[in-house]
Design a protein around this motif. Structure first.
Motif, PDB file in Angstrom:
ATOM      1  N   GLU A 121      68.587  80.530  75.013  1.00  0.00           N
ATOM      2  CA  GLU A 121      69.564  81.125  75.924  1.00  0.00           C
ATOM      3  C   GLU A 121      69.992  82.509  75.431  1.00  0.00           C
ATOM      4  O   GLU A 121      70.101  83.454  76.216  1.00  0.00           O
ATOM      5  CB  GLU A 121      70.789  80.220  76.057  1.00  0.00           C
ATOM      6  N   GLN A 171      67.725  75.223  72.198  1.00  0.00           N
ATOM      7  CA  GLN A 171      68.203  75.666  73.508  1.00  0.00           C
ATOM      8  C   GLN A 171      69.148  76.857  73.379  1.00  0.00           C
ATOM      9  O   GLN A 171      69.045  77.821  74.128  1.00  0.00           O
ATOM     10  CB  GLN A 171      68.909  74.534  74.245  1.00  0.00           C
ATOM     11  N   SER A 172      70.069  76.814  72.414  1.00  0.00           N
ATOM     12  CA  SER A 172      71.018  77.922  72.282  1.00  0.00           C
ATOM     13  C   SER A 172      70.311  79.210  71.869  1.00  0.00           C
ATOM     14  O   SER A 172      70.666  80.298  72.323  1.00  0.00           O
ATOM     15  CB  SER A 172      72.136  77.571  71.296  1.00  0.00           C
ATOM     16  N   PHE A 232      69.246  86.015  77.381  1.00  0.00           N
ATOM     17  CA  PHE A 232      70.367  86.882  77.740  1.00  0.00           C
ATOM     18  C   PHE A 232      70.112  88.315  77.279  1.00  0.00           C
ATOM     19  O   PHE A 232      70.251  89.264  78.041  1.00  0.00           O
ATOM     20  CB  PHE A 232      71.677  86.362  77.140  1.00  0.00           C
TER      21      PHE A 232
END
Length: 122
Positions: free
Chosen positions: A78, A74-75, A82
């Motif tokens: 993300e 998930q990180s 971004f």
């Protein structure tokens, strides 16, 4: 403008590029696909990073490199989302076409040569 590169120090699931025998003779950049067969995927990704950074240095493009040690799926997603949005919107605000990538072909050539060097063919 500056290049910002992100890489990971940890390989969670080591894997190797394996091309089917029927494509081994297919030519790419003057070499057979067999020449770059069975290179670990993490090495291929490392070569892509090195090649893009090397091309940026050759062309005098400032760059930064962030190496991540621990992460989750998930990180990483993300972070990727971004930077993709950042690249598009910052380009549009500067009246630059965000989809015109003149350094892409040059870095691909450098990356391919790194694969050949890894296999001892250059």
């Amino acid at each position: 403008m500056a290049g910002f590169f992100v890489s990971c120090d940890t390989v969670l699931h080591p894997t190797t590029n394996k091309f089917p025998a029927e494509v081994h003779s297919v030519q790419i950049k003057g070499h057979a696909m067999f020449d770059i067969d069975k290179i670990p995927l993490e090495k291929s990704l490392e070569f892509e990073l090195q090649a893009t950074m090397e091309d940026a240095r050759i062309n005098g493009i400032p760059l930064a490199h962030l190496s991540i040690s621990n992460f989750s799926g998930q990180s990483v997603g993300e972070l990727a989302a971004f930077w993709q949005l950042y690249a598009v919107y910052s380009s549009v605000l500067r009246n630059v076409d965000p989809f015109d990538q003149p350094q892409v072909e040059a870095s691909k050539k450098i990356s391919f040569n790194k694969r050949l060097q890894y296999k001892g063919l250059l």
